[in-house]
Design a protein around this motif. Structure first.
Motif, PDB file in Angstrom:
ATOM      1  N   ARG A 141      12.660  -0.510  -6.658  1.00 20.58           N
ATOM      2  CA  ARG A 141      11.892  -1.081  -7.772  1.00 20.58           C
ATOM      3  C   ARG A 141      10.426  -0.836  -7.468  1.00 20.58           C
ATOM      4  NH1 ARG A 141      12.383  -3.814 -11.652  1.00 20.58           N
ATOM      5  NH2 ARG A 141      10.945  -5.490 -11.228  1.00 20.58           N
ATOM      6  N   ILE A 142       9.751  -0.258  -8.440  1.00 21.94           N
ATOM      7  CA  ILE A 142       8.343   0.099  -8.249  1.00 21.94           C
ATOM      8  C   ILE A 142       7.508  -0.353  -9.443  1.00 21.94           C
ATOM      9  CG2 ILE A 142       8.774   2.080  -6.733  1.00 21.94           C
ATOM     10  CD1 ILE A 142       7.787   2.781 -10.271  1.00 21.94           C
TER      11      ILE A 142
ATOM     12  N   MET B 168       0.846  -1.193   0.000  1.00 16.38           N
ATOM     13  CA  MET B 168       0.000   0.000   0.000  1.00 16.38           C
ATOM     14  C   MET B 168       0.883   1.245   0.000  1.00 16.38           C
ATOM     15  SD  MET B 168      -3.081   0.795   2.533  1.00 16.38           S
ATOM     16  CE  MET B 168      -3.300   2.383   3.189  1.00 16.38           C
ATOM     17  N   ASN B 169       0.553   2.178  -0.816  1.00 17.55           N
ATOM     18  CA  ASN B 169       1.332   3.405  -0.939  1.00 17.55           C
ATOM     19  C   ASN B 169       1.080   4.309   0.268  1.00 17.55           C
ATOM     20  OD1 ASN B 169       2.165   6.096  -1.672  1.00 17.55           O
ATOM     21  ND2 ASN B 169       2.253   5.396  -3.780  1.00 17.55           N
ATOM     22  N   PRO B 170       2.154   4.785   0.921  1.00 19.09           N
ATOM     23  CA  PRO B 170       1.990   5.668   2.078  1.00 19.09           C
ATOM     24  C   PRO B 170       1.322   7.006   1.742  1.00 19.09           C
ATOM     25  CG  PRO B 170       4.320   5.111   1.727  1.00 19.09           C
ATOM     26  CD  PRO B 170       3.532   4.450   0.654  1.00 19.09           C
ATOM     27  N   MET B 171       1.180   7.319   0.471  1.00 22.36           N
ATOM     28  CA  MET B 171       0.563   8.591   0.073  1.00 22.36           C
ATOM     29  C   MET B 171      -0.928   8.640   0.390  1.00 22.36           C
ATOM     30  SD  MET B 171       2.846  10.654  -1.089  1.00 22.36           S
ATOM     31  CE  MET B 171       1.864  11.846  -1.951  1.00 22.36           C
ATOM     32  N   THR B 172      -1.539   7.507   0.714  1.00 27.19           N
ATOM     33  CA  THR B 172      -2.979   7.496   1.016  1.00 27.19           C
ATOM     34  C   THR B 172      -3.303   8.274   2.285  1.00 27.19           C
ATOM     35  OG1 THR B 172      -2.761   5.370   2.169  1.00 27.19           O
ATOM     36  CG2 THR B 172      -3.375   5.306  -0.171  1.00 27.19           C
TER      37      THR B 172
ATOM     38  N   VAL C  42      15.275   7.128 -21.933  1.00 28.41           N
ATOM     39  CA  VAL C  42      13.859   7.336 -21.629  1.00 28.41           C
ATOM     40  C   VAL C  42      13.581   7.062 -20.149  1.00 28.41           C
ATOM     41  CG1 VAL C  42      11.537   6.411 -22.039  1.00 28.41           C
ATOM     42  CG2 VAL C  42      13.048   6.894 -23.959  1.00 28.41           C
ATOM     43  N   ARG C  43      12.880   8.000 -19.525  1.00 28.39           N
ATOM     44  CA  ARG C  43      12.403   7.833 -18.154  1.00 28.39           C
ATOM     45  C   ARG C  43      10.960   8.304 -18.098  1.00 28.39           C
ATOM     46  NH1 ARG C  43      16.788  10.921 -14.586  1.00 28.39           N
ATOM     47  NH2 ARG C  43      16.290  12.518 -16.085  1.00 28.39           N
ATOM     48  N   TRP C  44      10.193   7.686 -17.219  1.00 30.38           N
ATOM     49  CA  TRP C  44       8.806   8.103 -17.015  1.00 30.38           C
ATOM     50  C   TRP C  44       8.741   9.121 -15.897  1.00 30.38           C
ATOM     51  CZ3 TRP C  44       7.317   2.431 -15.749  1.00 30.38           C
ATOM     52  CH2 TRP C  44       7.259   1.675 -16.900  1.00 30.38           C
ATOM     53  N   VAL C  45       7.744   9.987 -15.969  1.00 35.42           N
ATOM     54  CA  VAL C  45       7.401  10.851 -14.845  1.00 35.42           C
ATOM     55  C   VAL C  45       6.218  10.180 -14.159  1.00 35.42           C
ATOM     56  CG1 VAL C  45       6.582  13.135 -14.158  1.00 35.42           C
ATOM     57  CG2 VAL C  45       8.178  12.919 -16.083  1.00 35.42           C
ATOM     58  N   CYS C  46       6.413   9.770 -12.899  1.00 41.02           N
ATOM     59  CA  CYS C  46       5.376   9.052 -12.150  1.00 41.02           C
ATOM     60  C   CYS C  46       5.075   9.788 -10.850  1.00 41.02           C
ATOM     61  CB  CYS C  46       5.819   7.628 -11.817  1.00 41.02           C
ATOM     62  SG  CYS C  46       6.159   6.594 -13.244  1.00 41.02           S
ATOM     63  N   GLU C  47       3.822  10.101 -10.634  1.00 43.87           N
ATOM     64  CA  GLU C  47       3.413  10.770  -9.402  1.00 43.87           C
ATOM     65  C   GLU C  47       3.651   9.855  -8.209  1.00 43.87           C
ATOM     66  OE1 GLU C  47      -0.658  11.667 -10.264  1.00 43.87           O
ATOM     67  OE2 GLU C  47      -0.129  13.430 -11.460  1.00 43.87           O
ATOM     68  N   PHE C  48       4.049  10.447  -7.067  1.00 43.94           N
ATOM     69  CA  PHE C  48       4.329   9.673  -5.857  1.00 43.94           C
ATOM     70  C   PHE C  48       3.196   8.705  -5.527  1.00 43.94           C
ATOM     71  CE2 PHE C  48       7.067  13.217  -3.677  1.00 43.94           C
ATOM     72  CZ  PHE C  48       8.110  12.968  -4.546  1.00 43.94           C
ATOM     73  N   GLU C  49       1.962   9.184  -5.673  1.00 45.95           N
ATOM     74  CA  GLU C  49       0.814   8.376  -5.252  1.00 45.95           C
ATOM     75  C   GLU C  49       0.446   7.284  -6.254  1.00 45.95           C
ATOM     76  OE1 GLU C  49      -0.917  12.269  -6.931  1.00 45.95           O
ATOM     77  OE2 GLU C  49       0.906  11.624  -5.907  1.00 45.95           O
ATOM     78  N   LYS C  50       1.110   7.264  -7.398  1.00 50.23           N
ATOM     79  CA  LYS C  50       0.792   6.262  -8.420  1.00 50.23           C
ATOM     80  C   LYS C  50       1.910   5.240  -8.605  1.00 50.23           C
ATOM     81  CE  LYS C  50      -2.543   9.130 -10.729  1.00 50.23           C
ATOM     82  NZ  LYS C  50      -2.862   9.939 -11.879  1.00 50.23           N
ATOM     83  N   VAL C  51       2.686   5.045  -7.547  1.00 51.21           N
ATOM     84  CA  VAL C  51       3.715   4.003  -7.575  1.00 51.21           C
ATOM     85  C   VAL C  51       3.537   3.092  -6.370  1.00 51.21           C
ATOM     86  CG1 VAL C  51       5.393   5.412  -8.837  1.00 51.21           C
ATOM     87  CG2 VAL C  51       5.477   5.366  -6.367  1.00 51.21           C
ATOM     88  N   GLU C  52       3.870   1.837  -6.575  1.00 48.71           N
ATOM     89  CA  GLU C  52       3.842   0.842  -5.503  1.00 48.71           C
ATOM     90  C   GLU C  52       5.188   0.144  -5.477  1.00 48.71           C
ATOM     91  OE1 GLU C  52       0.713  -1.792  -6.695  1.00 48.71           O
ATOM     92  OE2 GLU C  52      -0.867  -0.415  -6.059  1.00 48.71           O
ATOM     93  N   LEU C  53       5.677  -0.120  -4.283  1.00 45.25           N
ATOM     94  CA  LEU C  53       6.928  -0.837  -4.135  1.00 45.25           C
ATOM     95  C   LEU C  53       6.772  -2.269  -4.619  1.00 45.25           C
ATOM     96  CD1 LEU C  53       9.642   0.054  -3.022  1.00 45.25           C
ATOM     97  CD2 LEU C  53       8.998  -0.868  -0.801  1.00 45.25           C
ATOM     98  N   VAL C  54       7.755  -2.767  -5.365  1.00 42.51           N
ATOM     99  CA  VAL C  54       7.748  -4.150  -5.854  1.00 42.51           C
ATOM    100  C   VAL C  54       8.682  -4.946  -4.949  1.00 42.51           C
ATOM    101  CG1 VAL C  54       8.373  -5.657  -7.780  1.00 42.51           C
ATOM    102  CG2 VAL C  54       7.268  -3.460  -8.223  1.00 42.51           C
ATOM    103  N   GLU C  55       8.210  -6.069  -4.486  1.00 40.26           N
ATOM    104  CA  GLU C  55       9.044  -6.925  -3.622  1.00 40.26           C
ATOM    105  C   GLU C  55      10.258  -7.402  -4.389  1.00 40.26           C
ATOM    106  OE1 GLU C  55       8.500  -7.532  -0.350  1.00 40.26           O
ATOM    107  OE2 GLU C  55       6.806  -6.159  -0.491  1.00 40.26           O
ATOM    108  N   GLN C  56      11.414  -7.312  -3.743  1.00 36.88           N
ATOM    109  CA  GLN C  56      12.657  -7.812  -4.348  1.00 36.88           C
ATOM    110  C   GLN C  56      12.705  -9.329  -4.211  1.00 36.88           C
ATOM    111  OE1 GLN C  56      14.746  -5.937  -5.983  1.00 36.88           O
ATOM    112  NE2 GLN C  56      13.999  -3.933  -5.394  1.00 36.88           N
ATOM    113  N   GLU C  57      13.138  -9.992  -5.268  1.00 38.18           N
ATOM    114  CA  GLU C  57      13.292 -11.443  -5.216  1.00 38.18           C
ATOM    115  C   GLU C  57      14.582 -11.782  -4.477  1.00 38.18           C
ATOM    116  OE1 GLU C  57      13.119 -13.160  -9.094  1.00 38.18           O
ATOM    117  OE2 GLU C  57      11.289 -12.065  -9.629  1.00 38.18           O
ATOM    118  N   ALA C  58      14.548 -12.835  -3.689  1.00 40.07           N
ATOM    119  CA  ALA C  58      15.745 -13.270  -2.956  1.00 40.07           C
ATOM    120  C   ALA C  58      16.793 -13.778  -3.950  1.00 40.07           C
ATOM    121  CB  ALA C  58      15.389 -14.363  -1.956  1.00 40.07           C
ATOM    122  N   ALA C  59      18.050 -13.386  -3.728  1.00 41.26           N
ATOM    123  CA  ALA C  59      19.129 -13.783  -4.650  1.00 41.26           C
ATOM    124  C   ALA C  59      19.580 -15.196  -4.388  1.00 41.26           C
ATOM    125  CB  ALA C  59      20.290 -12.818  -4.533  1.00 41.26           C
TER     126      ALA C  59
END
Length: 165
Positions: free
Chosen positions: A109-110, A1-5, A148-165
């Protein structure tokens, strides 16, 4: 859940903010007001972000019985830039008033929910308030070469879980 809520929603160029932006634009263009007896409510009812002067004049002619010409079109062409600046200022006030900080650190990673794709936060955008610059995953060779980079609003990103190495 995004903390921006936990914060009030980001300002949008609708309602009172739109009418305020249009009135401020008309204050800077008194010739347009005098010539057309222009009404901020008419303009606000027909305008949307990204709209050029030609399209706005056509809509004002069709739906508000305005009689416009090329000069009016050129003047109203400036409204979009002006409105975007007004929105940007409202977003800066929103960030400051609510003491909003970037919810995730650089390098996270988001998933950009607006795009439905993942990437890595490269930096906080200095031009768009409350936004990250994100390097997308799965870029084409041309996109990678162009940086190329995207412009993404803080509230429209979610953290993606990192896979264990």
């Amino acid at each position: 859940m995004n903390p921006m809520t936990q914060y009030p929603p980001r300002p949008t160029l609708t309602g009172d903010l739109l009418k305020t932006a249009v009135r401020a634009f008309l204050d800077k263009n008194p010739d347009l007001v005098e010539k057309l007896c222009s009404d901020a409510d008419d303009i606000a009812s027909q305008y949307h972000l990204g709209m050029g002067g030609f399209e706005l004049c056509k809509r004002l002619e069709k739906w508000c019985d305005w009689d416009t010409d090329r000069e009016d079109m050129e003047t109203l062409d400036e409204l979009d830039y002006f409105a975007r600046q007004q929105l940007k200022e409202a977003e800066r006030r929103w960030l400051k008033h609510n003491n909003i900080q970037p919810p995730y650190p650089i390098g996270s990673r988001i998933k950009c929910t607006q795009r439905g794709r993942t990437g890595v936060i490269d930096e906080v955008c200095e031009y768009s308030p409350g936004c990250y610059l994100v390097i997308p995953d799965e870029r084409s060779e041309a996109e990678a070469k162009a940086g190329v980079r995207w412009v993404c609003e803080f509230e429209k990103v979610e953290l993606v879980e990192q896979e264990a190495a």
